[in-house]
Every structure is written in C-alpha cells, then in structure tokens.
Design a protein around this motif. Structure first.
Motif, PDB file in Angstrom:
ATOM      1  N   ALA A 140      93.813  51.698 -87.326  1.00 23.09           N
ATOM      2  CA  ALA A 140      93.158  50.740 -86.430  1.00 23.09           C
ATOM      3  C   ALA A 140      94.050  50.506 -85.222  1.00 23.09           C
ATOM      4  O   ALA A 140      95.276  50.591 -85.313  1.00 23.09           O
ATOM      5  CB  ALA A 140      92.896  49.418 -87.152  1.00 23.09           C
ATOM      6  N   THR A 190      91.813  53.654 -76.992  1.00 27.35           N
ATOM      7  CA  THR A 190      90.650  52.775 -77.123  1.00 27.35           C
ATOM      8  C   THR A 190      90.819  51.816 -78.295  1.00 27.35           C
ATOM      9  O   THR A 190      91.530  52.100 -79.253  1.00 27.35           O
ATOM     10  CB  THR A 190      89.346  53.581 -77.319  1.00 27.35           C
ATOM     11  OG1 THR A 190      89.464  54.352 -78.510  1.00 27.35           O
ATOM     12  CG2 THR A 190      89.081  54.499 -76.148  1.00 27.35           C
ATOM     13  N   ASN A 191      90.145  50.702 -78.194  1.00 28.88           N
ATOM     14  CA  ASN A 191      90.141  49.682 -79.230  1.00 28.88           C
ATOM     15  C   ASN A 191      89.307  50.173 -80.409  1.00 28.88           C
ATOM     16  O   ASN A 191      88.215  50.687 -80.225  1.00 28.88           O
ATOM     17  CB  ASN A 191      89.556  48.392 -78.638  1.00 28.88           C
ATOM     18  CG  ASN A 191      89.664  47.219 -79.571  1.00 28.88           C
ATOM     19  OD1 ASN A 191      90.381  47.268 -80.561  1.00 28.88           O
ATOM     20  ND2 ASN A 191      88.955  46.165 -79.247  1.00 28.88           N
ATOM     21  N   SER A 192      89.822  50.044 -81.642  1.00 25.85           N
ATOM     22  CA  SER A 192      89.053  50.485 -82.805  1.00 25.85           C
ATOM     23  C   SER A 192      89.433  49.696 -84.043  1.00 25.85           C
ATOM     24  O   SER A 192      90.584  49.292 -84.211  1.00 25.85           O
ATOM     25  CB  SER A 192      89.276  51.976 -83.060  1.00 25.85           C
ATOM     26  OG  SER A 192      90.615  52.208 -83.444  1.00 25.85           O
ATOM     27  N   ASN A 193      88.433  49.466 -84.902  1.00 24.88           N
ATOM     28  CA  ASN A 193      88.693  48.940 -86.227  1.00 24.88           C
ATOM     29  C   ASN A 193      89.180  50.099 -87.085  1.00 24.88           C
ATOM     30  O   ASN A 193      89.247  51.234 -86.628  1.00 24.88           O
ATOM     31  CB  ASN A 193      87.419  48.318 -86.808  1.00 24.88           C
ATOM     32  CG  ASN A 193      87.046  47.053 -86.072  1.00 24.88           C
ATOM     33  OD1 ASN A 193      87.907  46.271 -85.690  1.00 24.88           O
ATOM     34  ND2 ASN A 193      85.757  46.860 -85.853  1.00 24.88           N
ATOM     35  N   SER A 248      89.421  53.234 -89.033  1.00 22.84           N
ATOM     36  CA  SER A 248      88.621  54.455 -89.115  1.00 22.84           C
ATOM     37  C   SER A 248      89.375  55.458 -89.971  1.00 22.84           C
ATOM     38  O   SER A 248      90.600  55.508 -89.951  1.00 22.84           O
ATOM     39  CB  SER A 248      88.379  55.053 -87.733  1.00 22.84           C
ATOM     40  OG  SER A 248      87.637  54.170 -86.925  1.00 22.84           O
TER      41      SER A 248
END
Length: 123
Positions: A27, A56-59, A61
């Motif tokens: 994340a 990029t912003n991400s939860n 994955s």
C-alpha cells in the motif's frame, strides 16, 4: 530533503532449478513523483503483475512474479524503495514453489508408457 533508497533483503534455502511464485501486498498513501519500489530476485529486478506505479496512492494490492531458483540452494529476495514523504506498507511476503501443471505430468507419464511398451520383449 532528498532521502536515499532503502532495502529489505532476505536470503533463504530454495530447491535447485525450481520455479517459485513470489507474492506480497503493498500500500502507498502518498502521491509523489519521486517514489520508487522494486522487487529483486537474486539481484535481478522483476516485472510485477499487476504493474506497480509507486507514484500513485493505493490501498493494499496483491503483487506477484514467478522466477526460477539457480542450483546454489539459496535465493535472495530484496525490495528497494524510496518514499520521501511517507512509507510503503509491505505485508504478507511469500515465496512458494510453483506446482508443475497437470498436463506436464500427463505428458511425462505418457512418454514413460511408450518407453515401457517399446522395451517389452517379443514372445
């Protein structure tokens, strides 16, 4: 402030010439064009599936790749990362042997059967 690249490394026993599937969850809660993240197997950068964009912003994955061990009996998994304003959250890293597909077993069994038939003595 410009920070340096960090590294996490682990060397562990692997079977010679065995394929492994490496997977991990990642994340990133900071959008920054200077972020970087790489997964390496025996010092070789790996292509991740899905493709990772560390800017990029991400939860969390799931990412993975498949590699072959060499015949040394040891392999090294490493992660290189840079996230100046925040952190990457890395979790649940695993490297598991990739099973041989059933079709390969069937092909091998069929070939062995043909060899057995060919060697059968004539009466």
């Amino acid at each position: 402030t410009d920070y340096t690249v960090g590294t996490i490394t682990q060397t562990f026993s692997t079977a010679a010439n065995q394929e492994y599937t490496v997977s991990f969850w990642l994340a990133n809660h900071n959008v920054d064009t200077t972020n970087s993240f790489q997964a390496l197997w025996n010092n070789q950068i790996q292509n991740l599936s899905p493709v990772l964009d560390p800017t990029t912003n991400s939860n969390y994955s799931l990412y993975q790749f498949t590699v072959a061990s060499d015949n040394s009996g040891n392999s090294t998994l490493a992660f290189n990362f840079k996230n100046d304003q925040s952190i990457f959250q890395l979790d649940d890293v695993s490297a598991t042997p990739t099973p041989i597909p059933a079709a390969a077993w069937l092909l091998g069994s069929g070939l062995m059967g043909l060899v057995g038939i060919r060697r059968k003595p004539k009466a």
